[in-house]
Design a protein around this motif. Structure first.
Motif, PDB file in Angstrom:
ATOM      1  N   ASP A  25       0.809  -1.226   0.000  1.00  0.00           N
ATOM      2  CA  ASP A  25       0.000   0.000   0.000  1.00  0.00           C
ATOM      3  C   ASP A  25       0.839   1.272   0.000  1.00  0.00           C
ATOM      4  OD1 ASP A  25      -2.124  -1.653   0.045  1.00  0.00           O
ATOM      5  OD2 ASP A  25      -2.694  -1.288   2.122  1.00  0.00           O
ATOM      6  N   SER A  26       1.906   1.297   0.818  1.00  0.00           N
ATOM      7  CA  SER A  26       2.684   2.534   0.925  1.00  0.00           C
ATOM      8  C   SER A  26       3.330   2.902  -0.408  1.00  0.00           C
ATOM      9  CB  SER A  26       3.761   2.398   2.013  1.00  0.00           C
ATOM     10  OG  SER A  26       4.615   1.305   1.741  1.00  0.00           O
ATOM     11  N   MET A  27       3.832   1.894  -1.139  1.00  0.00           N
ATOM     12  CA  MET A  27       4.431   2.183  -2.438  1.00  0.00           C
ATOM     13  C   MET A  27       3.369   2.582  -3.455  1.00  0.00           C
ATOM     14  SD  MET A  27       7.681   2.223  -2.577  1.00  0.00           S
ATOM     15  CE  MET A  27       8.165   1.888  -4.257  1.00  0.00           C
ATOM     16  N   ALA A  28       2.200   1.963  -3.365  1.00  0.00           N
ATOM     17  CA  ALA A  28       1.124   2.317  -4.290  1.00  0.00           C
ATOM     18  C   ALA A  28       0.718   3.781  -4.103  1.00  0.00           C
ATOM     19  CB  ALA A  28      -0.075   1.399  -4.072  1.00  0.00           C
ATOM     20  N   ILE A  29       0.606   4.209  -2.846  1.00  0.00           N
ATOM     21  CA  ILE A  29       0.233   5.600  -2.569  1.00  0.00           C
ATOM     22  C   ILE A  29       1.356   6.545  -3.001  1.00  0.00           C
ATOM     23  CG2 ILE A  29      -0.362   7.260  -0.758  1.00  0.00           C
ATOM     24  CD1 ILE A  29      -1.596   4.903   0.796  1.00  0.00           C
ATOM     25  N   ALA A  30       2.603   6.134  -2.773  1.00  0.00           N
ATOM     26  CA  ALA A  30       3.740   6.965  -3.188  1.00  0.00           C
ATOM     27  C   ALA A  30       3.741   7.155  -4.699  1.00  0.00           C
ATOM     28  CB  ALA A  30       5.055   6.322  -2.736  1.00  0.00           C
ATOM     29  N   PHE A  31       3.517   6.073  -5.444  1.00  0.00           N
ATOM     30  CA  PHE A  31       3.464   6.156  -6.903  1.00  0.00           C
ATOM     31  C   PHE A  31       2.303   7.038  -7.349  1.00  0.00           C
ATOM     32  CE2 PHE A  31       5.889   2.189  -8.569  1.00  0.00           C
ATOM     33  CZ  PHE A  31       7.030   2.619  -7.903  1.00  0.00           C
ATOM     34  N   PHE A  32       1.146   6.839  -6.727  1.00  0.00           N
ATOM     35  CA  PHE A  32      -0.035   7.633  -7.077  1.00  0.00           C
ATOM     36  C   PHE A  32       0.226   9.119  -6.844  1.00  0.00           C
ATOM     37  CE2 PHE A  32      -3.646   9.946  -5.293  1.00  0.00           C
ATOM     38  CZ  PHE A  32      -4.498   9.969  -6.392  1.00  0.00           C
ATOM     39  N   LYS A  64       4.612  11.689  -1.675  1.00  0.00           N
ATOM     40  CA  LYS A  64       5.556  10.759  -2.302  1.00  0.00           C
ATOM     41  C   LYS A  64       6.724  10.433  -1.367  1.00  0.00           C
ATOM     42  CE  LYS A  64       8.281   8.734  -5.390  1.00  0.00           C
ATOM     43  NZ  LYS A  64       8.128   7.341  -5.797  1.00  0.00           N
ATOM     44  N   PRO A  65       7.477  11.430  -0.855  1.00  0.00           N
ATOM     45  CA  PRO A  65       8.583  11.088   0.051  1.00  0.00           C
ATOM     46  C   PRO A  65       8.114  10.403   1.336  1.00  0.00           C
ATOM     47  CG  PRO A  65       8.812  13.332  -0.760  1.00  0.00           C
ATOM     48  CD  PRO A  65       7.444  12.876  -1.145  1.00  0.00           C
ATOM     49  N   TYR A  66       6.984  10.869   1.898  1.00  0.00           N
ATOM     50  CA  TYR A  66       6.518  10.293   3.164  1.00  0.00           C
ATOM     51  C   TYR A  66       6.220   8.803   3.010  1.00  0.00           C
ATOM     52  CZ  TYR A  66       3.590   9.171   7.157  1.00  0.00           C
ATOM     53  OH  TYR A  66       3.074   8.563   8.261  1.00  0.00           O
ATOM     54  N   PHE A  67       5.442   8.425   2.017  1.00  0.00           N
ATOM     55  CA  PHE A  67       5.064   7.026   1.870  1.00  0.00           C
ATOM     56  C   PHE A  67       6.209   6.170   1.335  1.00  0.00           C
ATOM     57  CE2 PHE A  67       0.797   8.810   2.240  1.00  0.00           C
ATOM     58  CZ  PHE A  67       0.226   7.900   3.115  1.00  0.00           C
ATOM     59  N   HIS A  68       7.136   6.791   0.625  1.00  0.00           N
ATOM     60  CA  HIS A  68       8.329   6.050   0.202  1.00  0.00           C
ATOM     61  C   HIS A  68       9.178   5.706   1.420  1.00  0.00           C
ATOM     62  CE1 HIS A  68      10.293   5.593  -3.967  1.00  0.00           C
ATOM     63  NE2 HIS A  68      10.598   4.561  -3.220  1.00  0.00           N
ATOM     64  N   LEU A  69       9.337   6.685   2.324  1.00  0.00           N
ATOM     65  CA  LEU A  69      10.097   6.426   3.555  1.00  0.00           C
ATOM     66  C   LEU A  69       9.365   5.413   4.437  1.00  0.00           C
ATOM     67  CD1 LEU A  69      11.275  10.036   4.470  1.00  0.00           C
ATOM     68  CD2 LEU A  69      12.686   8.159   3.597  1.00  0.00           C
ATOM     69  N   ALA A  70       8.041   5.499   4.467  1.00  0.00           N
ATOM     70  CA  ALA A  70       7.261   4.538   5.256  1.00  0.00           C
ATOM     71  C   ALA A  70       7.475   3.124   4.734  1.00  0.00           C
ATOM     72  CB  ALA A  70       5.777   4.902   5.206  1.00  0.00           C
ATOM     73  N   HIS A  71       7.622   2.978   3.433  1.00  0.00           N
ATOM     74  CA  HIS A  71       7.871   1.661   2.845  1.00  0.00           C
ATOM     75  C   HIS A  71       9.255   1.149   3.216  1.00  0.00           C
ATOM     76  CE1 HIS A  71       8.560  -1.481  -0.125  1.00  0.00           C
ATOM     77  NE2 HIS A  71       9.624  -0.807  -0.521  1.00  0.00           N
ATOM     78  N   MET A  72      10.250   2.034   3.207  1.00  0.00           N
ATOM     79  CA  MET A  72      11.624   1.598   3.464  1.00  0.00           C
ATOM     80  C   MET A  72      11.811   1.110   4.891  1.00  0.00           C
ATOM     81  SD  MET A  72      13.806   4.452   1.385  1.00  0.00           S
ATOM     82  CE  MET A  72      13.778   4.483  -0.416  1.00  0.00           C
ATOM     83  N   ILE A  90      15.042   3.482  -8.892  1.00  0.00           N
ATOM     84  CA  ILE A  90      14.605   4.071  -7.629  1.00  0.00           C
ATOM     85  C   ILE A  90      15.480   5.273  -7.281  1.00  0.00           C
ATOM     86  CG2 ILE A  90      14.307   3.668  -5.156  1.00  0.00           C
ATOM     87  CD1 ILE A  90      12.246   2.247  -6.833  1.00  0.00           C
ATOM     88  N   SER A  91      16.794   5.132  -7.488  1.00  0.00           N
ATOM     89  CA  SER A  91      17.711   6.246  -7.225  1.00  0.00           C
ATOM     90  C   SER A  91      17.421   7.412  -8.166  1.00  0.00           C
ATOM     91  CB  SER A  91      19.167   5.794  -7.408  1.00  0.00           C
ATOM     92  OG  SER A  91      19.530   4.863  -6.419  1.00  0.00           O
ATOM     93  N   PHE A 141       9.353   2.540 -15.529  1.00  0.00           N
ATOM     94  CA  PHE A 141      10.609   1.839 -15.801  1.00  0.00           C
ATOM     95  C   PHE A 141      11.061   1.030 -14.590  1.00  0.00           C
ATOM     96  CE2 PHE A 141      10.966   5.110 -19.162  1.00  0.00           C
ATOM     97  CZ  PHE A 141      11.257   4.272 -20.231  1.00  0.00           C
ATOM     98  N   ALA A 142      10.846   1.565 -13.382  1.00  0.00           N
ATOM     99  CA  ALA A 142      11.214   0.834 -12.165  1.00  0.00           C
ATOM    100  C   ALA A 142      10.426  -0.465 -12.059  1.00  0.00           C
ATOM    101  CB  ALA A 142      10.971   1.712 -10.939  1.00  0.00           C
ATOM    102  N   MET A 143       9.140  -0.416 -12.405  1.00  0.00           N
ATOM    103  CA  MET A 143       8.300  -1.619 -12.320  1.00  0.00           C
ATOM    104  C   MET A 143       8.634  -2.629 -13.407  1.00  0.00           C
ATOM    105  SD  MET A 143       4.601   0.046 -11.391  1.00  0.00           S
ATOM    106  CE  MET A 143       3.773  -1.542 -11.295  1.00  0.00           C
ATOM    107  N   SER A 144       8.941  -2.150 -14.610  1.00  0.00           N
ATOM    108  CA  SER A 144       9.150  -3.070 -15.735  1.00  0.00           C
ATOM    109  C   SER A 144      10.576  -3.583 -15.824  1.00  0.00           C
ATOM    110  CB  SER A 144       8.792  -2.362 -17.052  1.00  0.00           C
ATOM    111  OG  SER A 144       9.653  -1.272 -17.293  1.00  0.00           O
ATOM    112  N   ASP A 145      11.436  -3.161 -14.896  1.00  0.00           N
ATOM    113  CA  ASP A 145      12.860  -3.484 -14.978  1.00  0.00           C
ATOM    114  C   ASP A 145      13.154  -4.966 -14.770  1.00  0.00           C
ATOM    115  OD1 ASP A 145      15.510  -2.381 -15.357  1.00  0.00           O
ATOM    116  OD2 ASP A 145      15.900  -2.910 -13.285  1.00  0.00           O
TER     117      ASP A 145
END
Length: 269
Positions: A25-32, A64-72, A90-91, A141-145
């Motif tokens: 969920d956290s990555m999905a929200i970050a992407f959205f 985006k940064p908040y939910f990305h950090l929550a995922h990490m 990702i970088s 690109f990150a998803m299809s890599d």
């Protein structure tokens, strides 16, 4: 010939199929947030809609940064994500968000003009737009890599990332422009047509992803069956495809871009 039932092996060492459970969920929200926010900024920039640009930066630059950090899980180590742009999407995405949000805020605040250096505002403007274009591209690109996920390992996935960002951006710009003002009647009609065409394009891309995955491998076929006929069908087939894409297209065609129709279409999409 009857297909054998798929063997899902969970975390065991057996040969079989495993669900992708790492990006949740956290990555999905970050992407959205990144796609919708950056798309809103870029489309609003094209139509010179200040409120849209401000809301776009706020959405992409905070959620985006908040939910990305929550995922990490370990925010103090998240800085490492910035150091491998040569090999990690990702970088590249993390750097792009920084190069988007900070210059965009500088440009919108007109800091360069306030300190007597207006050229810095122009530099920040072009940097924010260029980085924004990277942001709406990199997630696909990150998803299809990885070829391990047949459903994602498709050129349609990066295309869907860009298309979704511009579609969400068009609908949100149209909504903000009608509520807060700032768009002419001609621009409203133009945006309504663009948003409707983009939603149809999104639907075509989704169908392309499904068909290519189904034909590519046995794992892809099983993924598509789960989405269209199996345990995820009520969510994916009915909500994502029907409510999220087909319904808003119909609403936009029927209401011809009036504010109530745009609000319903945006919420559905």
């Amino acid at each position: 010939m009857t297909n054998k039932p798929a063997q899902f092996v969970g975390t065991s060492f057996k040969l079989g199929y495993r669900f992708q459970n790492y990006w949740t969920d956290s990555m999905a929200i970050a992407f959205f947030a990144a796609e919708a926010g950056t798309g809103l900024f870029l489309v609003s920039y094209y139509f010179d809609l200040m409120w849209g640009m401000i809301l776009g930066v706020a959405l992409a630059g905070t959620l985006k940064p908040y939910f990305h950090l929550a995922h990490m899980g370990v925010p103090s180590k998240a800085i490492r994500a910035l150091f491998r742009p040569d090999r990690s999407w990702i970088s590249r995405g993390a750097l792009a968000i920084g190069f988007f949000a900070v210059p965009a805020i500088w440009f919108l605040a007109g800091i360069g003009s306030k300190i007597g250096m207006p050229m810095l505002d122009t530099l920040a403007e072009f940097t924010a737009v260029a980085a924004g274009l990277v942001v709406i591209c990199y997630q696909g690109f990150a998803m299809s890599d990885s070829e391990a996920f047949t459903l994602w390992a498709s050129p349609f996935v990066p295309a869907s990332s860009v298309a979704y960002a511009l579609t969400a951006g068009s609908l949100l710009t149209l909504l903000v422009g009608q509520i807060a003002g700032g768009l002419t009647e001609t621009q409203v009609n133009e945006l309504a047509s663009i948003a409707t065409i983009l939603m149809a394009f999104n639907l075509a891309i989704v169908i392309g992803i499904i068909n290519s995955a189904k034909k590519k491998s046995e794992g892809g076929r099983i993924s598509v069956e789960l989405l269209m006929e199996g345990k995820f069908a009520p969510w994916y087939r009915n909500l994502v495809m029907v409510v999220g894409l087909i319904v808003p297209i119909v609403i936009m065609l029927v209401t011809q871009g009036n504010v109530f129709g745009v609000l319903l279409s945006t919420a559905a999409m």
